[in-house]
Scaffold this active site. Structure first.
Site, PDB file in Angstrom:
ATOM      1  N   GLN A 168       0.840  -1.196   0.000  1.00 51.21           N
ATOM      2  CA  GLN A 168       0.000   0.000   0.000  1.00 51.21           C
ATOM      3  C   GLN A 168       0.872   1.242   0.000  1.00 51.21           C
ATOM      4  O   GLN A 168       1.910   1.287   0.640  1.00 51.21           O
ATOM      5  CB  GLN A 168      -1.000   0.002   1.145  1.00 51.21           C
ATOM      6  CG  GLN A 168      -0.440   0.036   2.528  1.00 51.21           C
ATOM      7  CD  GLN A 168      -1.515  -0.198   3.582  1.00 51.21           C
ATOM      8  OE1 GLN A 168      -2.417  -0.998   3.407  1.00 51.21           O
ATOM      9  NE2 GLN A 168      -1.399   0.503   4.688  1.00 51.21           N
ATOM     10  N   ALA A 169       0.399   2.214  -0.770  1.00 52.92           N
ATOM     11  CA  ALA A 169       1.112   3.486  -0.877  1.00 52.92           C
ATOM     12  C   ALA A 169       0.133   4.601  -0.541  1.00 52.92           C
ATOM     13  O   ALA A 169      -1.062   4.511  -0.838  1.00 52.92           O
ATOM     14  CB  ALA A 169       1.666   3.665  -2.285  1.00 52.92           C
ATOM     15  N   TYR A 170       0.660   5.643   0.064  1.00 51.54           N
ATOM     16  CA  TYR A 170      -0.161   6.781   0.462  1.00 51.54           C
ATOM     17  C   TYR A 170      -0.070   7.861  -0.600  1.00 51.54           C
ATOM     18  O   TYR A 170       0.979   8.434  -0.838  1.00 51.54           O
ATOM     19  CB  TYR A 170       0.248   7.261   1.858  1.00 51.54           C
ATOM     20  CG  TYR A 170      -0.226   6.239   2.854  1.00 51.54           C
ATOM     21  CD1 TYR A 170      -1.485   6.328   3.410  1.00 51.54           C
ATOM     22  CD2 TYR A 170       0.540   5.115   3.128  1.00 51.54           C
ATOM     23  CE1 TYR A 170      -1.970   5.345   4.245  1.00 51.54           C
ATOM     24  CE2 TYR A 170       0.068   4.121   3.962  1.00 51.54           C
ATOM     25  CZ  TYR A 170      -1.190   4.242   4.520  1.00 51.54           C
ATOM     26  OH  TYR A 170      -1.673   3.252   5.333  1.00 51.54           O
ATOM     27  N   VAL A 171      -1.204   8.107  -1.249  1.00 48.35           N
ATOM     28  CA  VAL A 171      -1.302   9.071  -2.347  1.00 48.35           C
ATOM     29  C   VAL A 171      -1.369  10.487  -1.784  1.00 48.35           C
ATOM     30  O   VAL A 171      -0.788  11.412  -2.343  1.00 48.35           O
ATOM     31  CB  VAL A 171      -2.543   8.758  -3.218  1.00 48.35           C
ATOM     32  CG1 VAL A 171      -2.709   9.771  -4.329  1.00 48.35           C
ATOM     33  CG2 VAL A 171      -2.454   7.341  -3.769  1.00 48.35           C
TER      34      VAL A 171
END
Length: 158
Positions: free
Chosen positions: A28-31
């Site tokens: 998961q990546a934080y946009v």
């Protein structure tokens, strides 16, 4: 919209491993993120992708909006946000009527294990498994978003 009500704990031992029911690999990546809001993209087992927006309401409760998105879109978003990334394996462990999500982190966070339990209300009182360590509910330093940006909190690096 869903309301997320959860408690979060550091994990103190491997005793949970014998009770694992299912697991999945998560990237998961934080946009986008600020003090009370996060927008993240999550890819599960390399096959499914979701975009999630969370708004903090209290230490234990957040509003959550979640949408399935095309896998290729998610891969591009992860690639564009590699400096705000968490990789982990999530295990589901049932304990006295509650399902615990135990996250075992990889990469820069390798060695960290955190358990969360989602509840129906803030008044729920799940029985705490003996393998839990210190409670970190509401401590922002242990949120996935902050871990993705800042790495392990200083207290965990000693």
């Amino acid at each position: 919209m869903a309301r997320e009500i959860e408690r979060k704990f550091l994990v103190g031992s491997d005793a949970w491993r014998s009770d694992v029911e299912t697991s999945r690999h998560i990237v998961q990546a934080y946009v986008a993120l600020d003090i009370n809001t996060t927008v993240r993209v999550r890819i599960s087992d390399g096959r499914k992708a979701r975009l999630t927006v969370k708004f903090g309401l209290s230490r234990m409760v957040r509003d959550e909006f979640e949408y399935e998105i095309p896998l290729e879109d998610a891969r591009q978003m992860v690639s564009a946000n590699r400096d705000r990334l968490v990789e982990k394996t999530r295990y589901h462990v049932r304990h006295e009527g509650f399902v615990w999500e135990v996250d075992e982190y990889a990469g820069a966070l390798a060695g960290l294990v955190i358990a969360e339990v989602e509840m129906q209300s803030e008044e729920d009182a799940p029985a705490l498994p003996t393998w839990l360590g210190r409670e970190v509910t509401g401590d922002g330093a242990w949120s996935n978003a902050r871990l993705a940006v800042n790495g392990l909190p200083v207290e965990a690096q000693v």
